[in-house]
Write an enzyme that holds these catalytic residues in place. Sequence first.
Site, mmCIF file in Angstrom:
data_model
loop_
_atom_site.group_PDB
_atom_site.id
_atom_site.type_symbol
_atom_site.label_atom_id
_atom_site.label_comp_id
_atom_site.label_asym_id
_atom_site.label_seq_id
_atom_site.Cartn_x
_atom_site.Cartn_y
_atom_site.Cartn_z
ATOM 1 N N LYS A 184 0.850 -1.201 0.000
ATOM 2 C CA LYS A 184 0.000 0.000 0.000
ATOM 3 C C LYS A 184 0.881 1.244 0.000
ATOM 4 O O LYS A 184 1.579 1.523 0.970
ATOM 5 C CB LYS A 184 -0.907 0.035 1.232
ATOM 6 C CG LYS A 184 -1.952 1.142 1.077
ATOM 7 C CD LYS A 184 -2.585 1.565 2.361
ATOM 8 C CE LYS A 184 -1.807 2.613 3.099
ATOM 9 N NZ LYS A 184 -1.716 3.920 2.429
ATOM 10 N N GLU A 258 10.180 0.710 10.329
ATOM 11 C CA GLU A 258 11.173 1.769 10.090
ATOM 12 C C GLU A 258 10.444 3.080 10.325
ATOM 13 O O GLU A 258 9.579 3.466 9.536
ATOM 14 C CB GLU A 258 11.692 1.629 8.660
ATOM 15 C CG GLU A 258 13.071 2.187 8.497
ATOM 16 C CD GLU A 258 13.014 3.555 7.909
ATOM 17 O OE1 GLU A 258 13.002 4.513 8.706
ATOM 18 O OE2 GLU A 258 12.968 3.678 6.682
ATOM 19 N N CYS A 292 13.515 10.210 7.186
ATOM 20 C CA CYS A 292 13.496 9.665 8.546
ATOM 21 C C CYS A 292 14.871 9.763 9.203
ATOM 22 O O CYS A 292 14.980 9.945 10.398
ATOM 23 C CB CYS A 292 13.012 8.227 8.521
ATOM 24 S SG CYS A 292 13.826 7.266 7.245
ATOM 25 N N GLU A 389 10.485 15.031 15.956
ATOM 26 C CA GLU A 389 10.785 14.960 14.526
ATOM 27 C C GLU A 389 9.980 16.045 13.807
ATOM 28 O O GLU A 389 8.752 16.032 13.839
ATOM 29 C CB GLU A 389 10.393 13.580 14.001
ATOM 30 C CG GLU A 389 10.777 13.368 12.564
ATOM 31 C CD GLU A 389 10.490 11.951 12.070
ATOM 32 O OE1 GLU A 389 9.385 11.439 12.315
ATOM 33 O OE2 GLU A 389 11.383 11.365 11.436
#
Length: 484
Positions: A184, A258, A292, A389
């Site tokens: 997906k 991840e 990331c 983040e």
Amino acid sequence: MDIDLTYAPALESAAIGAIKPRYQMYLDGEFVDGRGDDIVSINPATLEPLTTISSASVEDVDRAVAAARKAFEGPWSRMGGAERGKYLFRIARAIAERSRELAVAESLDNGKPIRESRDFDVPTAAQHFFHHAGWADKLGHLGYGPAPRPLGVAGQVIPWNFPLLMAAWKIAPALAAGNTVVLKPAETTSVTALVLAEILADAGLPPGVVNILPGAGDIGSALVGHDGVDKVAFTGSTPVGKRIQSELAGTGRKLTLELGGKGANIVFADAAVDQAVEGIVNGVFFNQGQVCCAGSRLIVQESIADEFVERLKKRVETLRVGDPLDKNTDVGAVNSQMQFDKITQLSEVGADEGATAWTSSCPLPEKGWFVAPTIFTDATASMRIAREEIFGPVLTTLTFRTPEEALAKANNTPFGLSAGVWTEKGSRAMGMAAGLRAGVIWDNTFNRFDPTAAFGGYGESGFGREGGPSGLAAYLDTDDEGAR
Ligand code: NAI
């Protein structure tokens, strides 16, 4: 000396992207309409609709998992590794042949500069297929016994920051190891995954071996929680990753996550300054900081901090923010309104908390989700901009006096994906690497990727590795006694 920033635009033609008015999902070897509500994909640089994507429904997930199971039990598992490898080589070559189209399509759909999609995303996607093609008939030499077995059906969910590359990163090892796939893509960036589906179909991949189902989080959730899925691979936000981990606990299904990061770039006083400046720029402004493993924290030795930050600002001032299709553009558009709002809000919080914000004076296009590169100084480790983040072109600067202090500051985060060390002294770099809690540590460089090298994190950055032999192991039954 002032640098002349005027330049003539060098636009890549949008027509090369061959964007269709509508894309269908890829299920059991056919392009078909999903039963979910259509998704309109927006061009982040113009805010105009780019195309319409047919979305899967939960029943479509059932159909795709059944197709993947049939293919796994049928032609795919009867095929030898060398034959599987031929498909992967064919796919890699077709990605390379359609690279210009894929790069333009990616920049239109995602907002990233054409220089990055052309020079990084697309070639690295092809490399992942080339690399794994070579492994398909050598699984017995990985160190997991003479004939490690595939797991079955892999359910894979990917984000919007590297749409094609993440698809390649996940599909290539799964197929090389003999699994079948239901993938997906992210709801805002499905185009290149569906062009990849055309490549898979043209390569003659048997129906059901790979199924690509666009959709939002509910479809991702139905896929990762599906009983017919043997292995789940997820890349995305930490909260969703945690939810998936708790849902899968006790099911015996293999999982790799991840997730986010808050990478530190540690610069010692003896570092080659110009090289380090380039590395920091690449670490946090590459892909608009939507990476990331971005080096979103600069931890610089106090004795050179002022001079270093000044040199950095001077370099950042030369970055061009603008049209992703312009070959001169360094920083493109961020991918979505949600991401744009998150970056602006967290930047405001940084200023409210008392950090000093510096923003490049580069002109921004009037329309589109563009964010000017920003550097925070006078920050402390407890501020949100030093802990959370931001996933945007925003750098937070901290200083240190001793290597121990640098390590303590770098490790002062629940994440543990990436770090960089800048020093001329090899022994110091190795010493720091031993103390840093991060899955990937770069020495005098940053954001380098290679399919032969394992990539993955610690702590809230997730677990499991992608790339290299350990990335393949994530798609193999390595616990089997007989295989050892
Ligand atoms: P997200 O985690 O919601 O989305 C990533 C993917 O997961 C998308 O394909 C989405 O449709 C899917 N998804 C959403 N909910 C799901 C569920 N319950 N079960 C299964 N799949 C699900 O991330 P989002 O909202 O796009 O970004 C939020 C923040 O996450 C970003 O600002 C950034 O901080 C971080 N992020 C980190 C990424 C990384 O590379 N590790 C990639 C994308 C986002």
